[in-house]
Every structure is written in C-alpha cells, then in structure tokens.
Write a protein that holds these residues in place. Structure first.
Motif, PDB file in Angstrom:
ATOM      1  N   GLY A 294      43.092 -12.056 -11.181  1.00 25.69           N
ATOM      2  CA  GLY A 294      44.030 -11.035 -11.625  1.00 25.69           C
ATOM      3  C   GLY A 294      43.733  -9.648 -11.124  1.00 25.69           C
ATOM      4  N   THR A 329      44.105 -20.519 -18.745  1.00 28.77           N
ATOM      5  CA  THR A 329      45.076 -19.498 -18.334  1.00 28.77           C
ATOM      6  C   THR A 329      45.079 -19.327 -16.825  1.00 28.77           C
ATOM      7  OG1 THR A 329      44.817 -18.322 -20.433  1.00 28.77           O
ATOM      8  CG2 THR A 329      45.753 -17.094 -18.586  1.00 28.77           C
ATOM      9  N   GLU A 332      46.762 -22.313 -15.228  1.00 25.65           N
ATOM     10  CA  GLU A 332      48.223 -22.255 -15.347  1.00 25.65           C
ATOM     11  C   GLU A 332      48.806 -21.234 -14.380  1.00 25.65           C
ATOM     12  OE1 GLU A 332      49.081 -21.375 -19.378  1.00 25.65           O
ATOM     13  OE2 GLU A 332      48.484 -23.345 -20.133  1.00 25.65           O
ATOM     14  N   GLN A 333      48.123 -20.096 -14.247  1.00 21.29           N
ATOM     15  CA  GLN A 333      48.621 -19.061 -13.356  1.00 21.29           C
ATOM     16  C   GLN A 333      48.604 -19.516 -11.894  1.00 21.29           C
ATOM     17  OE1 GLN A 333      49.928 -16.195 -14.450  1.00 21.29           O
ATOM     18  NE2 GLN A 333      49.514 -16.850 -16.541  1.00 21.29           N
ATOM     19  N   SER A 334      47.638 -20.343 -11.551  1.00 21.28           N
ATOM     20  CA  SER A 334      47.486 -20.737 -10.152  1.00 21.28           C
ATOM     21  C   SER A 334      48.650 -21.570  -9.647  1.00 21.28           C
ATOM     22  CB  SER A 334      46.171 -21.510  -9.964  1.00 21.28           C
ATOM     23  OG  SER A 334      46.200 -22.718 -10.699  1.00 21.28           O
ATOM     24  N   GLN A 336      51.780 -21.145 -10.735  1.00 22.74           N
ATOM     25  CA  GLN A 336      52.997 -20.344 -10.812  1.00 22.74           C
ATOM     26  C   GLN A 336      53.243 -19.647  -9.482  1.00 22.74           C
ATOM     27  OE1 GLN A 336      55.109 -20.031 -13.356  1.00 22.74           O
ATOM     28  NE2 GLN A 336      53.937 -21.302 -14.783  1.00 22.74           N
ATOM     29  N   GLN A 340      55.197 -14.456 -10.598  1.00 19.56           N
ATOM     30  CA  GLN A 340      55.251 -14.750 -12.023  1.00 19.56           C
ATOM     31  C   GLN A 340      53.872 -14.865 -12.659  1.00 19.56           C
ATOM     32  OE1 GLN A 340      57.759 -18.142 -12.703  1.00 19.56           O
ATOM     33  NE2 GLN A 340      59.466 -17.300 -11.514  1.00 19.56           N
ATOM     34  N   ARG A 341      52.829 -14.715 -11.892  1.00 22.16           N
ATOM     35  CA  ARG A 341      51.481 -14.820 -12.444  1.00 22.16           C
ATOM     36  C   ARG A 341      51.120 -13.540 -13.188  1.00 22.16           C
ATOM     37  NH1 ARG A 341      48.544 -17.035  -6.932  1.00 22.16           N
ATOM     38  NH2 ARG A 341      49.790 -18.963  -6.712  1.00 22.16           N
ATOM     39  N   CYS A 342      50.575 -13.712 -14.372  1.00 17.07           N
ATOM     40  CA  CYS A 342      50.104 -12.555 -15.120  1.00 17.07           C
ATOM     41  C   CYS A 342      48.710 -12.197 -14.629  1.00 17.07           C
ATOM     42  CB  CYS A 342      50.058 -12.866 -16.616  1.00 17.07           C
ATOM     43  SG  CYS A 342      49.435 -11.498 -17.610  1.00 17.07           S
ATOM     44  N   LEU A 413      49.152 -11.940 -22.791  1.00 24.55           N
ATOM     45  CA  LEU A 413      49.404 -13.101 -21.930  1.00 24.55           C
ATOM     46  C   LEU A 413      50.564 -13.931 -22.455  1.00 24.55           C
ATOM     47  CD1 LEU A 413      45.691 -14.177 -21.333  1.00 24.55           C
ATOM     48  CD2 LEU A 413      47.169 -12.965 -19.737  1.00 24.55           C
ATOM     49  N   LYS A 417      54.480 -14.482 -20.694  1.00 22.61           N
ATOM     50  CA  LYS A 417      55.111 -15.779 -20.449  1.00 22.61           C
ATOM     51  C   LYS A 417      56.462 -15.861 -21.132  1.00 22.61           C
ATOM     52  CE  LYS A 417      54.139 -20.737 -20.813  1.00 22.61           C
ATOM     53  NZ  LYS A 417      53.132 -21.752 -21.257  1.00 22.61           N
TER      54      LYS A 417
END
Length: 743
Positions: A294, A329, A332-334, A336, A340-342, A413, A417
């Motif tokens: 991030g 987390t 999950e982001q990887s 996206q 859209q990744r936080c 977070l 989403k």
C-alpha cells in the motif's frame, strides 16, 4: 495552646537515647520544617545529620515522619547535602518492600523530588558528579532492586488515593526526565518498559475512577500530567524522521514486510549469448515489494515524512495485532484491479494523522522542561482550576492509541470496500469519512466509556451512516466559515424553491383533476357517484368546472367546462388537509408530487369507486359575481340579496389522495399570493433548499450528485441521472434549452 519547641530542643531530641523523645522530635519536625525560616534555623543548628540518621536508622511511624521531614526540606530546595546514595538506597528499598502505607508515601515523594529536582545547567556543571537529580541519581539503587518499576506500577491500583498520586507523580517524573535527558535512543526503551509493565491500564483505571472527579486532589493533577506527557511522547515520536539506515527503523520495515507473508519471488533468468534462459536467475526484490503493501513507491521511507516514526510504530503494531487480517486484506487486494485496491499502508498513516489531529497533539502546550518541571505542574493546576467538565478534561481513550488506530484502520478498509472506492481519486474522500467517524464515535465517548465499546461501534458503523454524519457536519462547518453569506444563499434558495413549487402546483391545476362531488351524489340517480372536473384556465384567471353523473375516461377540454369562478373574487381557501394528511405517509414519503405530474393526482379508476370515500375537503370562499346586465331575473334576485359583498362558498373539492389535496390547496393559495401550508409542499421546499445549499457549498457539478442518496431523500421519486445537455446544433440564445430528470 502550647508553644512549639525551639530548634535546639528538637535537634537534641533527634540524638536523644530516649525513644519517646526521638519520636516526639521527628513528629514535630514534619510540620515545622514547612516554614522556610524554621528550616534555615534547623540547618544552621546542624540538624541535617541527625535527621539523616533518623531516616536511615529508625523504623515504623518514626521513620515515616523522618522521611516526611526530609521531604519538607527538599520542597524548599534545602537540605540536599544529606541526600546521598545511602538515603536513596533506603528510600527505594522501603518503596519496594515495606507494607506501611505512610512510609511508602513519603519515600515515593522523596524520589519524586530527587528525579525532578530543578537545577540550572550551570549548577549541574559546577556540582561534583553532576549533582543529585534526575533518573541517573536513583539508577544505582534501581539496579539493586530490579522489581522497583513493577512495584511502582502496581501501586497505581492501591486503595489509598494519596499513595496512588505519589506513585503516579514518580512515574511522571521518570518519564519527563527520560525524554529530556535520556538520549534519542534511550527514552523510547524506558517508555516501552513502563508500558509493558501495565502503566497504561493502571492510569486508565484511575481516570475512569470516582477519585479522579475531585479536581482539587493531587491525584487529579498527576493524572492530567500523565495525559499531557502522553501527548508529548506522541509528538516526540512523530518528530523522529524515519531513516532506513538506523537498525531499529530498518527492523521495523522488515517486520511490516515479513508479517505480510510475501510469496517467494524468482526473477526470470537472464538469457546467455545463445538466448538460453535456463540458467539460475539472480536474486532481486519483487518489483512491487512495497507497493503491494500500500505504499506509493518502492522507497517507502519518505512516505513517513508526515507521521514520522509514530506512523511506522502504528503500522507495525497493526500488523502484529492483526496478523491474520493483515495478510488476508493484502491477499484480497492483490486480486483486485489496481485502481480498486485500498492502499493499506497509506490508509494506516492517514489514520495516524486523523487520531493525531483529533486528540490535538500538536496544539498541546505540555513541553518537557527539565530546567523547571514545576512550571508544568502549575499549568496543569491552572487547567484543573479552570475546567468544570471532568468528562472532557480526561481523555482515557488517548492512552489506548494502538487499539483505536487498529479499529479505525479496519473501519477504513471496510468502508473503502463498501463504497467501491478507487485509488487515488477517492483516497482523500475516504480519509475525510474516517475523520468524521472518529470525531463522532471517539469524540462522543465519555470518561468512563470502555475502549471495547468504541471498537465495537467502529466495527459496526456503515457507509450510509458515515455519509449522513458528513452531510450533517457540513451545516456546522460552513456556518462557521461562511456565516452571513450562507444565510443569504439559503434565503435566495428559499425564494427560488418557493417559486419552483408554485409553478409545479399551478401546472397541476392547469392539467385539471376529477373530484367526487358528495353534495351531488343523490342527483346522479341509481346510486351513482356524481363527479366534478375542475381545471385552471391558461391565463390562470378562471377556475373552470363541470358536474358529471359519472367520471369520464378522458380529460374534458376547457371549452366543455361552462361553469367558472373568477379567482379575483376568491377571498380565502379553507381546508382540513393539514389535519387529515396521513402522518405516516408524509414521514415515509412513499410518493411525492413528482408522481402527480404523471397522473394529476387522480383517484383510482371510476369503476373501482363505490362512493365518495374521502373526508378531505377544500372549500373555495369568495364573493359571488354580479348577474349579467341583460338578465332581469338575475337582477331581481341580486337586488334581493341582503349584502352583495357577503362571502359565500363558491366551490367544494374532495381530493381522493393527500398528494392531490396538497397540490390543489397549495396551488390555489400560491395563486392568491399566500404561503403554502401542507406538509408535503413545505417538505419538498426544505429538501430543495437543503440540497441546493449543499451543492453550492461543495461546488458540485450535475454529474457529481449522488443520485442514489437523492432518491432516498426524496423517498419515492425515481430520479435518474442524465447528461448535461449541450449546445451543439443550437443557434442564438433563443435556441437554448434545458432538461430536468423525469419523474
């Protein structure tokens, strides 16, 4: 009353072989040495050495009085010559092991005075060995009693409030001295050691306790001093720049990376001269090693510029506290899309800044002053004296910084989403939402609110709630910032909205509506329902109507409505609409006037109506028109009238729905230049004013409007977003047109 003994008598008593005489002399000294003149006489009479002997050799209450007497001298900045290693050793030993509360209280006071001794730099340099002050003065004794700090923290939960206050005062003195004189790398270790021993929980318990409500007690001052020092520590950590060359900072970054459980990375092997890539690849870092976590770049150190080492500590603490959540987390982001990744790391640093601003760390005036720590205590006392709200004075949640950071980051977070936010366009919008929920939830927590309850609220807050808080806060923010200008904007919007609603209501009258006519029902024959069709003329001067035996399928044209009322003759419009309007329907907003633009507020089809079922009535009152001049019968009838100016009922309408009633009643009132009175109309006017003000304050464009939120606010009106019409193909100003969203 007996005169107090003189100095010589008391000194003789201190060295007497008679135990009773020694106890009497020590007991009297504790109160008399508070007088500077007596203290000077006592020192000039060589009383210091006998007092030192009493401190070291007596026991029980006599020893407690001896320490109390020495404390009284030191508070006057006298008698420091006898405070040597043996006295400090004895004080530390008794503070750790002795069961008597009065002895422990006085020994802790002595240590507080030693650690926070106000000495100028010149005096320190001139005194041999640097003088007796600060943590270094008691460090040799602490080395002999390694359990001292642990016992000190345990004293914070003692039932004796004075003992708690003395213990906390010593904790404060040690913290202040560590920050001022401990060196850049030593004070964080000492503070961490205190935290590991449970000082946060102990002080938090005192903050929430009933004893803290007595603002005049020493305990209240010690608690507030600790709170101020906590802010100082947070500010000091923020001021430390992250430097990857330092082993501690490098280790922290490595912890953040390793706790994320990165997948092994094998870069492609370089091709040889023949194009063969079967050789072993060189070891290199993953190209997105830090961006995956991030960060914005692969050189994350500069991203801590705003938060300093405090931001790094918070991120490391989050990764350790929530290792599973941290890893899930990132996983999950990887998967996206990049937009859209936080950015978890940036979100963590953002939460750190939000908390820093919320607790006003930068604004605190609690600087650590090793030269004069008494000045800080005086400022604390001034704040205690001038503050009446205990719940606002103490901030126990400040001590739970790490847990608040974790809970707020998890909320950030989750809201990211839920909002389907995109990076970087929405990052600062989400940061503002987090700031709002922290202000609402953490800021609203009272002194006795447990941190677990705050964490639960942060876990459950929804995006819709956060946005509602955001919109509610806009009024306050812009009221403070704009003041009179905002009032002018609202007044202008009020006039515009009223004019808009007048036009909408009058258009409903121009369209016309069917009304059951209760008074004519008996004339319809065969039990049928008599109907009346009413319509406003195009010039908005005449109200045309006609009675029918049954309701027609279409809309009669204006030429088929022979009866008419001159609106100039209407004096008032009476109705029971406001009283009979269904409150639940207005509150729920199941429909709106935009629906009546489609159906004109028509009742159900005529074949489903068994009779005039409405009790809502609109009565149009005015003066009857004079008879035509060529009608003799009418002239006679008119001449027989008692008063030609007497008001009478000109027409009665029975609307089938409260929406139609609102449109016709307020439409007639607005035509008469009167104010609307129904809840439906006033609600829509307020809604337009509110949204208009918000759109102007936010400087939003048409396409920026949250149409889903608008639809929920209108509650029933189906509002679809439309593109802003262009001017392509239009000539001249007369060719301009605009479009409104259809109902």
């Amino acid at each position: 009353m007996d005169d107090p003994p003189d100095v010589a008598t008391l000194i003789d008593g201190l060295v007497s072989d008679n135990e009773r005489a020694r106890k009497f002399a020590i007991f009297k000294l504790q109160t008399l040495l508070g007088d500077p003149s007596f203290a000077e006489a006592f020192i000039e009479g060589d009383g210091l050495l006998p007092l030192r002997h009493a401190v070291l050799e007596t026991g029980g209450n006599a020893q407690a009085y001896a320490f109390g007497s020495l404390d009284a001298l030191l508070e006057l900045d006298m008698g420091w010559d006898v405070v040597d290693g043996a006295v400090i050793e004895k004080a530390v030993e008794l503070a750790v092991t002795h069961p008597l509360v009065n002895i422990v209280r006085n020994t802790l006071t002595l240590l507080v005075l030693i650690v926070s001794r106000p000495l100028s730099k010149a005096r320190r340099e001139n005194e041999e060995g640097g003088g007796v002050y600060g943590f270094r003065a008691i460090k040799p004794a602490l080395d002999h009693h390694p359990s001292f700090l642990e016992s000190l923290v345990q004293r914070l939960s003692a039932s004796d409030h004075t003992l708690c206050a003395n213990a906390l005062q010593l904790v404060n003195a040690l913290m202040r001295d560590a920050v001022a004189n401990g060196g850049e790398h030593e004070w964080p270790k000492f503070i961490k050691r205190l935290q590991d021993l449970g000082v946060i929980g102990g002080v938090g318990m005192l903050m929430r306790g009933d004893a803290a409500s007595d603002l005049g007690s020493p305990l209240a001052g010690a608690i507030l001093e600790f709170q101020g020092l906590t802010k100082v520590l947070l500010r000091k950590w923020k001021e430390v720049r992250v430097n990857v060359e330092l082993a501690e900072h490098k280790r922290a970054l490595k912890t953040i990376h390793l706790l994320s459980k990165p997948n092994p990375y094998s870069p492609p092997a370089p091709a040889d001269a023949n194009g063969d890539t079967s050789g072993k690849g060189s070891r290199r870092h993953h190209p997105e090693k830090w961006r995956r976590l991030g960060f914005e770049t692969e050189s994350p150190a500069w991203e801590f510029d705003e938060t300093g080492y405090l931001g790094m500590m918070d991120l490391v603490d989050y990764a350790r506290r929530n290792e599973d959540t941290y890893q899930k987390t990132l996983m999950e982001q990887s998967v996206q899309p990049p937009a859209q990744r936080c950015p978890l790391a940036r979100a963590s640093l953002s939460v750190t800044l939000v908390l820093y601003e919320h607790f006003e760390i930068e604004d605190t005036a609690t600087d650590v002053d090793a030269e004069d720590p008494g000045s800080y205590r005086n400022s604390v006392q001034e704040r205690l004296d001038g503050h009446g709200n205990v719940d606002k004075l103490y901030r126990p949640l400040l001590l739970q910084w790490g847990r608040l950071h974790t809970a707020a980051l998890n909320a950030s977070l989750r809201l990211w989403k839920a909002a389907s936010a995109e990076n970087p366009a929405d990052f600062y919008k989400m940061e503002e939402l987090v700031r709002i929920i922290v202000e609402r939830i953490v800021g609203a927590a009272g002194r006795k609110t447990e941190v677990g309850l705050v964490e639960a609220e942060l876990r459950s807050v929804t995006l819709e709630t956060a946005r509602r808080w955001q919109m509610e806060g806009l009024d306050e923010v812009y009221e403070d910032a704009w003041g009179p200008h905002l009032v002018q904007v609202r007044e202008q919007l009020q006039r515009e909205s009223l004019q808009f609603m007048k036009e909408q209501r009058v258009r409903c009258l121009l369209q016309g509506s069917w009304f059951p006519a209760a008074a004519l029902s008996t004339q319809a024959g065969a039990g049928g329902v008599a109907w009346r069709y009413v319509r406003l003329s195009h010039n908005r001067r005449w109200l045309h109507y006609r009675n029918y035996a049954r309701r027609g399928d279409g809309e009669p044209v204006l030429a088929d409505l022979p009866e008419k009322i001159d609106l100039n003759s209407v004096t008032s419009v009476d109705s029971n609409v406001s009283a009979s309007e269904p409150a639940a329907a207005v509150m729920n907003g199941n429909n709106s006037s935009s629906e009546t633009l489609k159906d004109g507020g028509l009742p159900p089809p005529h074949d489903s109506v068994k009779g005039p079922t409405t009790n809502t009535k609109i009565t149009i009152i005015g003066t009857p028109p004079p008879p035509p001049p060529d009608s003799r019968h009418n002239r006679i009838h008119y001449s027989n009238h008692n008063n030609a100016d007497e008001e009478t009922t000109l027409l009665e309408l029975f609307p089938q729905t409260h929406y139609a009633a609102s449109e016709w009643l307020d439409g007639l009132l607005l035509l008469l230049n009167q104010q609307p009175i129904t809840k439906e109309t006033t609600r829509l006017i307020e809604l337009m004013v509110d949204w208009g003000a918000r759109l102007r304050m936010l400087n939003l464009k048409w396409e920026d409007v949250d149409w889903e939120a608008l639809e929920r606010r209108v509650k029933g009106a189906v509002v679809e977003p439309r593109e802003v019409p262009g001017r392509e193909g239009l000539d001249g100003p007369e060719g301009y047109w605009f479009g409104m969203p259809e109902a």
